[in-house]
Design a protein around this motif. Structure first.
Motif: not given
Lengths: 100, 100
Positions: B14-15, B88-90, B92
């Protein structure tokens, strides 16, 4: 009504405070709305929660320097501090909003 | 000793949980150490705080899916889940570590 003191200067922006401010679904939703527009009054957000809770979220964003607010009549107008954030933390906002 | 259940699967990352986990100076410091190496035992971190506080920080990182831990003898070895986070969160992790 927030005082100007509550908004950190660009040079005082803290990464941890910005990350904390963005670590909440409601606050991310606010930021995603603000990135699409210039300025939005608090009352225009279509978020189903008590006004006091919403005010809290705006305050967290403001204190972290993610948004800036100004009073216009009885409305509080909010703007994303995109330029400041991009300058201090290059790529951060883009990667977070891309993943949100 | 953490159970494997405490570590979310890549698809369950989860972000907001990741941003929260990284919104703390000590946890950012841990992640910055881990990004430079493959695996580090908890005891090897040069962070001056009670063991229980340090354990708490590792647990927050682990529960958010930022790190994974495995037991080796009496040591708990920690690794950054860089590939999972990048997928998942490129961008970041790179933008956060670049600003930290």
């Amino acid at each position: 009504m927030p005082t100007k003191q509550a908004e950190p200067k660009k040079s005082d922006l803290q990464l941890t405070a910005v990350l904390y401010a963005l670590s909440d679904e409601t606050r991310l939703q606010i930021v995603k709305s603000l990135v699409k527009t210039e300025e939005i009054a608090c009352g225009y957000f279509d978020i189903d929660m008590p006004k006091s809770s919403l005010s809290h979220h705006f305050r967290v964003l403001r204190n972290a320097g993610v948004i800036t607010s100004r009073k216009e009549g009885t409305a509080l107008m909010n703007r994303l501090r995109k330029a400041d954030l991009d300058e201090r933390f290059p790529g951060l906002l883009k990667s977070i909003l891309g993943a949100a």
